[in-house]
Design a protein around this motif. Structure first.
Motif, PDB file in Angstrom:
ATOM      1  N   THR A 299     -10.654   8.694  60.921  1.00 42.66           N
ATOM      2  CA  THR A 299     -10.114   9.341  59.709  1.00 42.66           C
ATOM      3  C   THR A 299      -8.706   9.886  59.909  1.00 42.66           C
ATOM      4  N   GLN A 300      -8.112   9.692  61.071  1.00 44.19           N
ATOM      5  CA  GLN A 300      -6.845  10.364  61.359  1.00 44.19           C
ATOM      6  C   GLN A 300      -5.691   9.852  60.506  1.00 44.19           C
ATOM      7  N   GLN A 301      -5.744   8.599  60.082  1.00 42.12           N
ATOM      8  CA  GLN A 301      -4.601   8.008  59.390  1.00 42.12           C
ATOM      9  C   GLN A 301      -4.699   8.089  57.872  1.00 42.12           C
ATOM     10  N   ARG A 302      -5.784   8.581  57.329  1.00 40.97           N
ATOM     11  CA  ARG A 302      -5.985   8.530  55.878  1.00 40.97           C
ATOM     12  C   ARG A 302      -5.044   9.479  55.154  1.00 40.97           C
ATOM     13  N   ASP A 303      -4.289   8.958  54.198  1.00 38.18           N
ATOM     14  CA  ASP A 303      -3.427   9.758  53.322  1.00 38.18           C
ATOM     15  C   ASP A 303      -4.113   9.876  51.964  1.00 38.18           C
ATOM     16  N   PHE A 304      -4.047  11.054  51.387  1.00 41.85           N
ATOM     17  CA  PHE A 304      -4.719  11.293  50.121  1.00 41.85           C
ATOM     18  C   PHE A 304      -3.697  11.613  49.035  1.00 41.85           C
ATOM     19  N   VAL A 305      -4.117  11.396  47.800  1.00 42.48           N
ATOM     20  CA  VAL A 305      -3.339  11.820  46.644  1.00 42.48           C
ATOM     21  C   VAL A 305      -4.171  12.833  45.875  1.00 42.48           C
ATOM     22  N   LEU A 306      -3.543  13.463  44.909  1.00 44.12           N
ATOM     23  CA  LEU A 306      -4.209  14.532  44.172  1.00 44.12           C
ATOM     24  C   LEU A 306      -5.468  14.037  43.472  1.00 44.12           C
ATOM     25  N   ALA A 307      -5.453  12.794  42.998  1.00 40.01           N
ATOM     26  CA  ALA A 307      -6.613  12.264  42.271  1.00 40.01           C
ATOM     27  C   ALA A 307      -7.838  12.108  43.163  1.00 40.01           C
ATOM     28  N   ASP A 308      -7.676  12.227  44.505  1.00 47.81           N
ATOM     29  CA  ASP A 308      -8.813  12.148  45.415  1.00 47.81           C
ATOM     30  C   ASP A 308      -9.565  13.467  45.529  1.00 47.81           C
ATOM     31  N   PHE A 309      -9.131  14.503  44.830  1.00 50.12           N
ATOM     32  CA  PHE A 309      -9.793  15.807  44.864  1.00 50.12           C
ATOM     33  C   PHE A 309     -11.282  15.644  44.563  1.00 50.12           C
ATOM     34  N   PRO A 310     -12.153  16.338  45.307  1.00 45.81           N
ATOM     35  CA  PRO A 310     -11.917  17.252  46.431  1.00 45.81           C
ATOM     36  C   PRO A 310     -12.195  16.602  47.777  1.00 45.81           C
ATOM     37  N   TYR A 311     -12.204  15.261  47.824  1.00 50.44           N
ATOM     38  CA  TYR A 311     -12.701  14.572  49.008  1.00 50.44           C
ATOM     39  C   TYR A 311     -11.710  14.579  50.161  1.00 50.44           C
ATOM     40  N   PHE A 312     -10.483  15.074  49.936  1.00 50.08           N
ATOM     41  CA  PHE A 312      -9.568  15.218  51.056  1.00 50.08           C
ATOM     42  C   PHE A 312      -9.842  16.504  51.835  1.00 50.08           C
ATOM     43  N   PHE A 313     -10.669  17.402  51.316  1.00 47.19           N
ATOM     44  CA  PHE A 313     -11.039  18.593  52.069  1.00 47.19           C
ATOM     45  C   PHE A 313     -12.026  18.198  53.170  1.00 47.19           C
ATOM     46  N   THR A 314     -11.707  18.544  54.413  1.00 48.95           N
ATOM     47  CA  THR A 314     -12.578  18.196  55.536  1.00 48.95           C
ATOM     48  C   THR A 314     -13.019  19.415  56.325  1.00 48.95           C
ATOM     49  N   GLN A 315     -12.591  20.605  55.919  1.00 41.55           N
ATOM     50  CA  GLN A 315     -12.925  21.832  56.633  1.00 41.55           C
ATOM     51  C   GLN A 315     -13.550  22.824  55.652  1.00 41.55           C
ATOM     52  N   ASP A 316     -13.850  24.026  56.154  1.00 40.68           N
ATOM     53  CA  ASP A 316     -14.320  25.081  55.261  1.00 40.68           C
ATOM     54  C   ASP A 316     -13.265  25.325  54.186  1.00 40.68           C
ATOM     55  N   ILE A 317     -13.707  25.479  52.927  1.00 38.45           N
ATOM     56  CA  ILE A 317     -12.784  25.646  51.804  1.00 38.45           C
ATOM     57  C   ILE A 317     -12.818  27.100  51.334  1.00 38.45           C
ATOM     58  N   HIS A 318     -11.655  27.725  51.295  1.00 38.61           N
ATOM     59  CA  HIS A 318     -11.546  29.105  50.831  1.00 38.61           C
ATOM     60  C   HIS A 318     -10.893  29.138  49.451  1.00 38.61           C
ATOM     61  N   LEU A 319     -11.480  29.893  48.548  1.00 39.93           N
ATOM     62  CA  LEU A 319     -10.925  30.083  47.208  1.00 39.93           C
ATOM     63  C   LEU A 319     -10.168  31.396  47.194  1.00 39.93           C
ATOM     64  N   ILE A 320      -8.886  31.332  46.835  1.00 39.63           N
ATOM     65  CA  ILE A 320      -8.026  32.522  46.828  1.00 39.63           C
ATOM     66  C   ILE A 320      -7.359  32.643  45.468  1.00 39.63           C
ATOM     67  N   TYR A 321      -7.460  33.815  44.858  1.00 45.45           N
ATOM     68  CA  TYR A 321      -6.746  34.107  43.622  1.00 45.45           C
ATOM     69  C   TYR A 321      -5.398  34.729  43.984  1.00 45.45           C
ATOM     70  N   THR A 322      -4.299  34.096  43.547  1.00 41.54           N
ATOM     71  CA  THR A 322      -2.980  34.643  43.835  1.00 41.54           C
ATOM     72  C   THR A 322      -2.780  35.926  43.043  1.00 41.54           C
ATOM     73  N   GLY A 323      -1.989  36.845  43.599  1.00 40.29           N
ATOM     74  CA  GLY A 323      -1.741  38.106  42.927  1.00 40.29           C
ATOM     75  C   GLY A 323      -2.826  39.129  43.149  1.00 40.29           C
ATOM     76  N   SER A 324      -3.901  38.778  43.866  1.00 40.62           N
ATOM     77  CA  SER A 324      -5.011  39.699  44.155  1.00 40.62           C
ATOM     78  C   SER A 324      -5.486  40.449  42.913  1.00 40.62           C
ATOM     79  N   PRO A 325      -5.875  39.733  41.843  1.00 40.56           N
ATOM     80  CA  PRO A 325      -6.330  40.416  40.625  1.00 40.56           C
ATOM     81  C   PRO A 325      -7.693  41.085  40.836  1.00 40.56           C
ATOM     82  N   GLU A 326      -8.010  42.037  39.981  1.00 41.68           N
ATOM     83  CA  GLU A 326      -9.347  42.612  39.980  1.00 41.68           C
ATOM     84  C   GLU A 326     -10.272  41.608  39.322  1.00 41.68           C
TER      85      GLU A 326
END
Length: 886
Positions: A299-326
């Motif tokens: 899998t080292q050479q595989r290049d992804f594009v945005l339309a491949d979402f979310p299959y280019f994620f290969t590790q733990d996925i963290h969801l972060i809200y920018t601006g740290s809203p309540e």
């Protein structure tokens, strides 16, 4: 009589002719100017002993992924024939998934490699382009041909009947030619050195190119193979010796049996039989098959594009809200929806405060709060221009006060100046105001300049193995539409939901579909705005007087506020079929009560159904969303107490539409309490944080209160962190944090596990000074509290306003917003602080129910062990009854 006999003879002829023709063609013995091969006897060949296998031992590197196997082109092979390759792939953690037709480009999104074996039908031009693009971006392609697998068809005219064998125009070449490889319509043989039969070609050391896939090979046997032609961009992997001949040419030697192309991402093999048993273990064939599996799973050479979402994620996925809203209820709904969707793709999404190394990240936020992703935007040549700067409500209030002060000073100066100077100043101020009115709200990129309003941004950023996706919009509603695009991309067979976007490989600028969308200064995901109650009441009264609710043709109020198209009535014992359009939901009116009913909906292969039922006031009674595409959703034992009009709604989880069948039947029995004698209580004593006081928990009193039930006690300081495995089979959770604060708070691993557990329903009793859900909230020293003035079974045995002194003073969390959310959902306030506030204080204990998950929660924001014995016992007994644990 002659005609039936003639037809029978023709049938027998058609049955045996392909085998006979193939036999004589494949094993023909006459070759000019070269030694005659021996006669071919299939029975004799079976008795020839095969050479011993090498001592090679496969040591696979275990990973995770999918291999797409073509079945859409009348492929002439069986899975049993490639069992050895399938086994090697499984040892490496990769699963074969079939491609049986449809959009090949979409099917290739989630896989590491595409395997095509002996197709009988050619590939279309769109499929060839999809494969070429897949290889260009690092995907692997394996093509396997075989000279015994070709198409036989019949040409019949009024006066003739002809059998045609399609052997020169091999369908596999429709894709092989794209990579400078041609499968010849021949077979190879060697009468000097072979493995038991002239067609079994032995490839010896010295004939192999130096590549990873041929590393360590000394001898490989192919059992009947095409020869291959290779162009400038392709390379032979190995060739036959000078005694290896082609059945269709007069030249021996240097005939290619396997080739590689496409920057070593494409492999072509002329034989399938060496993958079969027992041939897969002959000589170095086992090593060769293992190294083919390595080739497919690298899998080292595989290049992804945005339309491949979310299959280019290969590790733990963290969801972060920018601006740290309540984060409020809207955000929680969004998080749960995203987690469910990622789960369908075999991935795990968790909420986090900031990115970490060796992890992938999904950022969500507004353009005005994009500082956290500024570097990622800059690397993509993206610039957000907001002039003048946007201010939050608090910032705007401060600015207004400053402006008023400045205006007063300017007024005093103007009064003391000359009339003409005053006029000049007025003109200057007017010009300044005119300039300030010229707002700039732009996103500048290599695609040009676009307005922030009405546009969402989705960006894929890669840094080594770490991948991040940034999703920004002008408003909360715009962000929701962008998130929905991502949700629609997640199913492996989904259509491209970015088709209406301005698109590059890693960037999409998409319309939100919101007219006059405001560019909001901050992301608000819960709570209510502070407004003048008197003015609101007057406006509401005027609206009620001036406007009457709309009605349909039958005089009934429509269900537009439920966002569904009314389809008509549905009665007991009735089944209706329907089809949802894209972004559409359907509603049905049920009025055959009183009754206890079962409702079920079956979605087709395109639909992940969601089922809801509402009372006559459009309040949600129950919801079912427990299965995926083609699943059956059921609401059982729904009590309909009267003959009012109840609304049943059918939706698709991804809003893609699809066909369904909806049925309503009588359950014939009373509704069953979900938790009774089989209740298993899990007591989680979360004491490994930072003590805010003396370091206490309520473990002893809670064990006593739930002593009648089968109870598991888990103490984090000794037993370690939670996992879903230890919570399995438990139906009720008691979470005791004592006076400890978890430093990870809402983003801690224990909190994530508990949320996943509660997604399945059940009940939660939470007690403690600073539970993880409220980490960082303001606190107050609690010594006295009062009973809320509420007539509710949870407060049976208490008097409204009754005051209790705790046995010790303890810090307690003040979280008005969270408590208000509970009360909005028909929750109940139980205890408040300060004592004597008469309803105007902060709720310190409250309870509520989420009917969509069949889940009840009670929150007590102090260690319940500090309540005096009698009120504590009464409150816990009432809670046990309310949760239905009796």
């Amino acid at each position: 009589m002659r005609r039936p006999i003639l037809l029978l003879l023709i049938f027998i002829l058609l049955l045996v002719t392909p085998s006979a023709w193939r036999y004589f063609q494949f094993y023909r013995l006459s070759q000019p100017d070269r030694e005659m091969p021996t006669a071919y006897d299939p029975l004799a060949v079976q008795l020839v002993a095969t050479p011993a296998s090498s001592d090679y031992v496969d040591e696979p590197q275990v990973g995770d992924g999918l291999i797409l196997l073509d079945f859409a082109h009348n492929n002439d092979f069986t899975l049993e024939e490639i069992g050895s390759l399938d086994g090697r792939l499984a040892q490496r953690g990769f699963e074969i998934v079939p491609f049986t037709g449809g959009d090949l480009q979409t099917a290739l999104r989630s896989v590491n490699a595409f395997v095509v074996i002996t197709p009988i039908s050619s590939f279309s031009q769109s499929e060839i382009l999809a494969i070429s693009d897949f290889v260009d971006r690092g995907g692997k392609l394996l093509m396997v041909g075989d000279p015994t697998r070709f198409e036989v068809f019949f040409e019949e005219t009024e006066f003739s009947f002809e059998i045609v064998f399609q052997r020169d125009e091999l369908p596999l070449n429709s894709i092989a030619n794209e990579f400078d490889i041609i499968f010849n319509g021949d077979y190879l043989y060697n009468t000097i050195e072979n493995e038991g039969n002239f067609r079994n070609i032995i490839v010896n050391e010295g004939s192999f190119e130096d590549t990873a896939v041929t590393d360590g090979l000394e001898q490989v046997v192919l059992y009947g193979a095409h020869s291959l032609e290779v162009g400038p961009s392709a390379t032979s992997l190995f060739v036959g010796d000078e005694n290896t001949w082609s059945s269709d040419t007069d030249r021996p030697g240097e005939l290619t049996l396997a080739a590689i192309s496409g920057n070593e991402r494409v492999m072509a093999l002329g034989d399938i039989h060496f993958l079969n048993q027992p041939y897969a273990t002959v000589l170095d064939n086992g090593r060769f098959i293992s190294q083919i599996a390595d080739f497919l799973t690298n899998t080292q050479q595989r290049d992804f594009v945005l339309a491949d979402f979310p299959y280019f994620f290969t590790q733990d996925i963290h969801l972060i809200y920018t601006g740290s809203p309540e984060l409020g209820p809207d955000a929680f709904d969004e998080i749960i929806q995203l987690q469910d969707a990622f789960r369908q793709a075999g991935q795990t999404l968790s909420l986090a405060a900031e990115p970490t190394a060796n992890s992938d990240t999904l950022y969500l936020g507004l353009y005005n709060q994009a500082d956290a992703v500024a570097e990622l935007l800059a690397e993509a040549d993206l610039t957000i221009v907001i002039e003048p700067p946007l201010e939050t409500d608090d910032e705007a209030e401060e600015s207004e006060e400053e402006a008023e002060s400045e205006e007063e000073e300017e007024a005093e100066e103007e009064a003391a100046s000359e009339d003409d100077a005053a006029e000049d100043d007025a003109e200057d101020n007017a010009e300044d105001e005119e300039v300030e009115d010229e707002l700039t709200r732009l996103l500048e990129s290599t695609l040009g300049k676009v307005q922030l309003s009405g546009t969402s941004l989705i960006l894929l950023h890669e840094n080594g193995d770490d991948r991040s996706v940034v999703v920004l919009a002008a408003s909360a509603d715009g962000l929701e539409t962008a998130v929905n695009r991502l949700l629609n991309l997640i199913p492996a067979n989904s259509e491209d939901s970015l088709s209406d976007c301005l698109l590059q490989s890693h960037l999409a600028l998409c319309p939100t579909g919101l007219s006059n969308e405001a560019v909001e200064p901050e992301l608000l995901t819960g709570g209510t705005a502070e407004i003048d109650d008197e003015e609101t009441d007057e406006e509401d009264d005027e609206e009620i007087i001036d406007e009457e609710p709309p009605t349909d043709e039958d005089g009934e109020e429509p269900t537009d506020d439920l966002n569904a198209v009314l389809q008509g009535p549905i009665g007991l014992g009735e089944t209706v079929d329907g089809a949802l359009a894209d972004m559409e939901s359907h509603s049905y009116l049920f009025s055959d009560g009183p009754a206890t009913i079962d409702i079920s909906v079956n979605g087709d292969s395109e639909m992940d159904a969601v089922l809801e039922i509402y009372d006559p006031e459009n309040a949600l009674i129950d919801l079912a969303d427990s299965t995926f595409t083609e699943g059956t959703e059921e609401l059982l034992n729904v009590e309909i107490p009267d003959d009012g009009e109840y609304t049943i709604i059918v939706r698709d989880f991804f809003n893609d539409g699809g066909g369904y069948s909806l049925t309503v039947t009588s359950s014939g029995e009373e509704a069953v309490t979900p938790i009774e004698t089989e209740t298993k209580v899990f007591l989680f004593v979360d004491d490994d944080g930072n003590p805010l006081g003396d370091g206490i928990t309520s473990q002893a009193v809670l064990e006593e209160a739930f002593g009648a039930f089968e109870t598991t006690v888990w103490v984090s300081s000794t037993d370690g962190p939670l996992s879903l495995d230890v919570l399995e089979d438990h139906t009720f959770l008691v979470w005791d944090t004592g006076d400890y604060e978890d430093p990870d708070g809402f983003f801690g691993p224990d909190t994530e596990v508990i949320f996943e557990f509660l997604d399945e329903g059940g009940g939660l009793l939470l007690t403690g000074s600073m539970p993880g859900l409220f980490s960082g909230s303001p606190t107050a020293d609690l010594s006295e509290l009062a009973v809320s003035d509420t007539d509710d079974p949870l407060l049976a045995g208490f008097d409204g306003g009754e005051i209790f002194s705790l046995t010790a003073t303890v810090p307690a969390t003040l979280s008005e917003i969270f408590a208000e959310d509970f009360l909005e959902d028909e929750g109940v306030g139980l205890l408040e602080w300060p004592a004597g506030s008469e309803g105007d204080g902060s709720l310190i204990a409250f309870a509520g129910e989420d009917p969509t998950l069949d889940q009840k929660s009670m929150i007590i924001l102090f260690p319940i062990a500090l309540l005096p014995d009698e009120p504590r016992t009464t409150l816990l007994e009432n809670a046990i009854a309310w949760f239905g644990l009796n």
